[in-house]
Design a protein around this motif. Sequence first.
Motif, PDB file in Angstrom:
ATOM      1  N   GLY A   1     -36.752  13.641 -21.066  1.00 32.37           N
ATOM      2  CA  GLY A   1     -37.912  14.515 -21.195  1.00 32.37           C
ATOM      3  C   GLY A   1     -38.948  14.251 -20.114  1.00 32.37           C
ATOM      4  N   LEU A   2     -39.198  12.968 -19.815  1.00 30.01           N
ATOM      5  CA  LEU A   2     -40.153  12.641 -18.760  1.00 30.01           C
ATOM      6  C   LEU A   2     -39.635  13.102 -17.408  1.00 30.01           C
ATOM      7  N   ILE A   3     -38.342  12.921 -17.158  1.00 22.35           N
ATOM      8  CA  ILE A   3     -37.774  13.353 -15.876  1.00 22.35           C
ATOM      9  C   ILE A   3     -37.913  14.863 -15.715  1.00 22.35           C
ATOM     10  N   ASP A   4     -37.616  15.620 -16.758  1.00 20.76           N
ATOM     11  CA  ASP A   4     -37.803  17.075 -16.686  1.00 20.76           C
ATOM     12  C   ASP A   4     -39.256  17.419 -16.379  1.00 20.76           C
ATOM     13  N   ARG A   5     -40.180  16.693 -16.978  1.00 22.65           N
ATOM     14  CA  ARG A   5     -41.612  16.940 -16.737  1.00 22.65           C
ATOM     15  C   ARG A   5     -41.978  16.646 -15.289  1.00 22.65           C
TER      16      ARG A   5
ATOM     17  N   GLN B   1     -46.295  20.043 -10.392  1.00 22.99           N
ATOM     18  CA  GLN B   1     -46.732  20.608  -9.111  1.00 22.99           C
ATOM     19  C   GLN B   1     -48.069  20.047  -8.651  1.00 22.99           C
ATOM     20  N   GLY B   2     -48.379  18.829  -9.091  1.00 18.05           N
ATOM     21  CA  GLY B   2     -49.682  18.266  -8.745  1.00 18.05           C
ATOM     22  C   GLY B   2     -49.628  17.021  -7.889  1.00 18.05           C
ATOM     23  N   TRP B   3     -48.549  16.835  -7.114  1.00 18.70           N
ATOM     24  CA  TRP B   3     -48.460  15.628  -6.282  1.00 18.70           C
ATOM     25  C   TRP B   3     -49.401  15.681  -5.077  1.00 18.70           C
ATOM     26  N   ALA B   4     -49.659  16.871  -4.546  1.00 19.18           N
ATOM     27  CA  ALA B   4     -50.589  16.999  -3.421  1.00 19.18           C
ATOM     28  C   ALA B   4     -52.004  16.675  -3.896  1.00 19.18           C
TER      29      ALA B   4
ATOM     30  N   LEU C   1     -50.392  16.940   1.797  1.00 17.83           N
ATOM     31  CA  LEU C   1     -49.448  17.963   1.363  1.00 17.83           C
ATOM     32  C   LEU C   1     -48.224  17.355   0.687  1.00 17.83           C
ATOM     33  N   ASP C   2     -47.734  18.071  -0.308  1.00 17.86           N
ATOM     34  CA  ASP C   2     -46.429  17.787  -0.902  1.00 17.86           C
ATOM     35  C   ASP C   2     -45.435  18.742  -0.251  1.00 17.86           C
ATOM     36  N   THR C   3     -44.581  18.223   0.623  1.00 20.17           N
ATOM     37  CA  THR C   3     -43.605  19.062   1.322  1.00 20.17           C
ATOM     38  C   THR C   3     -42.200  18.891   0.756  1.00 20.17           C
ATOM     39  N   ARG C   4     -42.103  18.383  -0.473  1.00 15.58           N
ATOM     40  CA  ARG C   4     -40.790  18.074  -1.056  1.00 15.58           C
ATOM     41  C   ARG C   4     -40.481  18.819  -2.342  1.00 15.58           C
ATOM     42  N   THR C   5     -41.473  19.040  -3.193  1.00 15.73           N
ATOM     43  CA  THR C   5     -41.152  19.559  -4.527  1.00 15.73           C
ATOM     44  C   THR C   5     -41.587  21.005  -4.746  1.00 15.73           C
ATOM     45  N   ARG C   6     -42.297  21.599  -3.779  1.00 14.48           N
ATOM     46  CA  ARG C   6     -42.720  22.998  -3.925  1.00 14.48           C
ATOM     47  C   ARG C   6     -42.151  23.794  -2.761  1.00 14.48           C
TER      48      ARG C   6
ATOM     49  N   ASP D   1     -43.705  26.476  -0.407  1.00 17.34           N
ATOM     50  CA  ASP D   1     -43.559  27.891  -0.729  1.00 17.34           C
ATOM     51  C   ASP D   1     -44.856  28.640  -0.439  1.00 17.34           C
ATOM     52  N   TRP D   2     -44.799  29.953  -0.624  1.00 14.31           N
ATOM     53  CA  TRP D   2     -45.928  30.808  -0.279  1.00 14.31           C
ATOM     54  C   TRP D   2     -47.185  30.379  -1.023  1.00 14.31           C
ATOM     55  N   GLU D   3     -47.046  30.111  -2.316  1.00 13.55           N
ATOM     56  CA  GLU D   3     -48.211  29.756  -3.122  1.00 13.55           C
ATOM     57  C   GLU D   3     -48.845  28.450  -2.631  1.00 13.55           C
ATOM     58  N   ALA D   4     -48.016  27.455  -2.332  1.00 17.17           N
ATOM     59  CA  ALA D   4     -48.544  26.173  -1.854  1.00 17.17           C
ATOM     60  C   ALA D   4     -49.219  26.335  -0.496  1.00 17.17           C
ATOM     61  N   LEU D   5     -48.656  27.176   0.365  1.00 19.42           N
ATOM     62  CA  LEU D   5     -49.265  27.409   1.672  1.00 19.42           C
ATOM     63  C   LEU D   5     -50.617  28.106   1.537  1.00 19.42           C
TER      64      LEU D   5
END
Length: 644
Positions: free
Chosen positions: A397-401, A406-409, A421-426, A442-446
């Motif tokens: 469950g924690l791994i799925d979370r 999307q808050g690593w940046a 920037l997080d350039t790995r998970t988004r 992705d577009w949203e992160a950019l």
Amino acid sequence: MNHPAAVLPDVLVGPILRRITPSRWVMWCLTSRPLTMSLVLHPGKPHAQTYPLAAYQQCLPVGQHAFIHLIDVPLATPLPCDERIAYDLKVQQCDGGYLSLPEWAPWLCYDDQDYPGFVIASRHHRLMHGSCRKPHHDSADGLVRADQWLGERQTTPGEWPAWLLMTGDQVYVDDVAGPMLRAIHALTERLGLVDEYLEGATISDSQALYTSPDSYYQRSQLLPDTTSNVALRERFFGGVKKPVFTSANAQNHLMTLGEMLAMYCLVWSPVAWQVIAPTQPPLGDKDAALYQQEQAVIEAFVAGLPQCARAMAHLPSLMIFDDHDVTDDWNLTAEWERSAYGHPFSKQIIGNALIAYLLCQGWGNAPENLNPLIDETKAMLESVDSNGYLANVAQDGLIDRLLAFQGWAFQVAGEPPLIVLDTRTRRWRNERHPQRPSGLMDWEALIEMQQALIGAPSAVIISPAPMFGVKLIEGIQKLFTLAGKPLMVDAENWMAHRGAANVLLQIWQHSKTPGNYVILSGDVHYSFAYDIVVRHRKQAPRLWQITSSGVKNTFPDSLLDTFDRLNRWLYAPWSPLNWFTKRRKLSVHPRDPDRASAGERLWNASGIGLVTLDEHGCPVDIRQLDAAGGEACFPPPAMPPREG
């Protein structure tokens, strides 16, 4: 295999300074028992401030004798800027008395100082940065060089960098030397680090892994032997052959959470090595010879750890992951993601690396953003069964979370602000061609990055991979991608995905981003600096791509020299090839390192980067502090770039 000493030191790793401001003090450490500690600022001075830390520390048990502490203290009296502030970390003993930091960790104090200290910079005038610290790479350690540089400036606090920026690959969980893996297992046993069941593997649990004859140099053999796992074996554990760039060495890929937590201890602290006495495991002749070769390099690495720990006890640090913190080529393509996350064992390994990153790196970047994840992690650590193993349901469950998070940046306010920037998970996945590289964001992160830039006359952007790399190498990566082999050349650059590249370039061409932007990067195992402007635009932004890599890693010398020469010839300013690149609307001016002997623009040596910014956020000094001694400076190009 372990040291016979019965009593463990109280503090095993740290203190490592993290987010520090005039009104806040954040520190990370790992201890052998829950500790009662007290922070003293300005020790020995009439205006000393003392903070009992019980109310400000979070403590997570990660083993029988291992406790991670994050201490986040709101300071009652604001601290001054631009001056050295000494501090003491007092640890309560069993008899009720307190032991001072110079007593329990004397190596953390410089020779002419009674206590360690830190400086809060009034602006982000100087930044130390680097990536890619591989313990068994046969070179000196850039963090040792950082410590030497700082030691020479103990009486001139105005020269200290505002931050130590670790821009990726702080650990190599996927590329581990045999002696390091042996030490990891010794420390895991010594501290009683968490055990777990292994889903989808040919071995049942972590203890079976540690004692398996395939545990050293043969870990790909521990995958289920099914046809569906051939791709997984080659892409994830087997070490994909990469004839142009690097050859991944995944035979000792870490798998369990306990192994990954032990790795962090062993790359950051000399104390972790003092409580173990690892010996060589049974190996065949070939592996035994490699083990002995790696042993000498690891011993040299360990010898420098007191200095590395001292640097991290003096410089506030910010950290962001790249692929080796988790696994090589992490999320490179949509097809890679389907292969890795579609198998329970590889998903568990990636998840364990993210849990370790959260606890050891991410947490200190922005505690307020990550504390909800910490609460879930604490619940997982407490959900052990009668055998003392983590409950699969809680761990999954924690791994799925974490995989959905999307808050690593994060950002750090100041002049100029830091945008990490997080350039790995988004990533911007290529769904039509899932075997081709995904966009790094992705577009949203950019767009979120663009929003952070609007209204800021200057900013420092930390992008683990360079936004503007070497055109020739990017071209080779594109050719391999078109041939369906992006994994063979680490085809991860900002220009590899059309959508991500176009949005990124549009951000720099937008009328609301006219400022001065410094981009700090790592990843590539060589260092360089570019001055960049947008062509044919008034009030164009000024950009600087500054790359420092690696802290303890380098590129193959002859290969990099060939690439460097070919790039200078094929992509000279007059070359028509420039008009076939996505960056044709930009004017890119490389800076030549002053120590170049034959016109090299790519500097290939382990070390740490140092950049000094003026009041407008423009770099006035760019240099690489070589781990082996000396410095390479990158002066402005002879023909300074013009706007428009």
